[in-house]
Design a protein around this motif. Structure first.
Motif: not given
Length: 287
Positions: A56, A59-60, A89-92, A117, A119
């Motif tokens: 988490v 990724c953030s 961020s990587w997630l968004k 994955f 980042d």
């Protein structure tokens, strides 16, 4: 004679012992279950914390955008815009928006965007290769606009333009804007220029400008301006390595004959030239 009452308590005490042992086992089992539950919860908490730290949190963090196929200045230009519009961020990070930003730039021929994955974002760009450059007006300034072999006009952040990329002037003003495409009328010229660049790029080092002069019925012819020379060379639209080589040899010869020449005409299969005072027509061109 006295009467004795004898009672056997063995069964009673045995039952009490059994009941006591059963109760103790129940308490022990209950404690073991509680311990197991606590251990399970502790393990789950550890796994959750490990997951947060390993998955988490990375990724953030801001996406680590890695460009290939372009120089650092072009990458910086795209990176600033992409980070503003695609999420930091990587997630968004929005791959579709990033792809749209890249392919909407006329200087980009193709682009791929891939998230890795935890980042990283890999962006591969194939830039258009210029075969010629022209000049256009932008915000009151004259700026160079490059042209690829398909006739697409585009700007670039490159400060120094390759000197083997010839300057073409005289193009219709309505198409001298980035992102637009030249008429198919000029594609054969661009194809010939690309061939010369691949085989004899040094020929373009001898030219300062290729000017397009429109003719009737949508055709055109060329005016070439050799570098460090006041002579103008006129020829038809068929620009080749052979015609450039012939032109340079002819320039050397005619300059020894008459240094006051201001125009050479190679059209119509014959050679003619003009000076400040007269016009001279020579013989047929020798191939």
């Amino acid at each position: 004679m006295s009467d004795f009452l004898y009672t056997d308590y063995t069964d009673f005490y045995s039952q009490q012992l059994v009941d006591g042992e059963s109760t103790e086992k129940k308490v022990t089992n209950k404690r073991m279950k509680i311990v197991r539950v606590l251990i399970t919860l502790l393990v789950l908490v550890i796994f959750v914390e490990v997951g947060i730290y390993v998955f988490v949190i990375p990724c953030s963090k801001p996406a680590n955008v890695i460009f290939t196929g372009v120089n650092s200045s072009v990458a910086k230009m795209f990176q600033d815009e992409i980070q503003q519009k695609c999420g930091s961020s990587w997630l968004k990070f929005n791959v579709g928006v990033a792809s749209s930003i890249l392919v909407s730039n006329p200087a980009v021929l193709s682009a791929t965007v891939e998230k890795s994955f935890p980042d990283k974002v890999y962006i591969s760009i194939e830039e258009r290769i210029p075969v010629a450059v022209t000049l256009t007006e932008k915000n009151g300034r004259t700026i160079p606009v490059q042209i690829d072999k398909k006739g697409v006009l585009f700007e670039t952040n490159t400060v120094n333009i390759d000197k083997t990329v010839p300057l073409i002037t005289g193009l219709p003003s309505e198409i001298s804007e980035k992102g637009k495409r030249l008429s198919g009328l000029y594609l054969s010229l661009l194809e010939e220029i690309e061939k010369i660049q691949n085989n004899n790029p040094e020929y373009f080092l001898a030219l300062s400008e290729i000017h397009i002069r429109p003719k009737e019925y949508g055709d055109f012819e060329l005016e070439l301006y050799p570098i460090n020379s006041k002579v103008r060379v006129r020829m038809d639209r068929n620009l080749t390595s052979e015609s450039l080589q012939y032109m340079m040899v002819l320039l050397d010869v005619l300059n020894t004959i008459n240094p006051d020449i201001n125009e050479i005409d190679l059209r119509y299969g014959a050679v003619s030239y003009t000076t400040k005072s007269r016009s001279v027509t020579g013989g047929s061109r020798v191939e």
